[in-house]
Design a protein around this motif. Structure first.
Motif: not given
Length: 190
Positions: A60, A63-64
């Motif tokens: 995550n 991805t961010e």
């Protein structure tokens, strides 16, 4: 390091005197910053506490971070486009100023330099006339007067002296006329 990322992000939007940044006035870039904010907040919140790093999902976070970088690339491109437009506007202003300067220069030549050249040419013409009078007419009359004066000093005959005085007076009258002509030529051009 994270604080620096957050403060730089804020400075780009709100301005920063130390960095020499003006507050952001471009609405398009401001909207893009709004899209960037959730990704930045996630990164900052996830990495804020070192004790909870083991609970952060690397997938995550990656991805961010990737989304953050993509959006930041768009922002950088928008800043570049805005800069290029500002540079074009400045170039147009510089060109307009150059043309305006040329017009002023041409007007100065036409209204100031050209009349000055005409005046100098006219004065030069007057000086040539005076020079001609001085060297030719004036000098010839002065030479005649000096010669009559010399002859008068040697002449013993009273009748011849009177005749010489008459000639001398004619030369003086002619010399006065030459002098008057010189004055007229000076006054004529003024």
């Amino acid at each position: 390091m994270l604080n620096k990322l957050a403060s730089t992000n804020d400075a780009l939007q709100e301005g920063n005197e130390v960095m020499g940044l003006e507050p952001l006035e471009d609405e398009i870039i401001q909207r893009i910053f709004t899209k960037l904010k959730p990704h930045l907040n996630y990164i900052l919140f996830s990495l804020d506490n070192f004790n909870t790093l083991d609970k952060v999902s690397i997938e995550n976070l990656t991805t961010e971070a990737d989304e953050y970088v993509l959006i930041m690339d768009v922002i950088v491109n928008q800043f570049r486009k805005a800069s290029e437009e500002n540079i074009k506007a400045l170039m147009i202003i510089e060109l307009e100023l150059a043309v305006f300067s040329l017009v002023i220069l041409i007007l100065e030549i036409y209204f100031f330099i050209n009349p000055s050249i005409k005046k100098i040419t006219s004065q030069n013409k007057k000086l040539k006339e005076i020079s001609w009078h001085q060297t030719h007419e004036f000098n010839s009359h002065m030479a005649n007067i000096k010669n009559f004066h010399r002859v008068l000093g040697k002449e013993k005959n009273v009748e011849h002296k009177e005749e010489m005085i008459t000639f001398l007076m004619e030369e003086l009258n002619d010399l006065e006329q030459v002098s008057n002509n010189m004055v007229k030529s000076l006054e004529k051009e003024q």
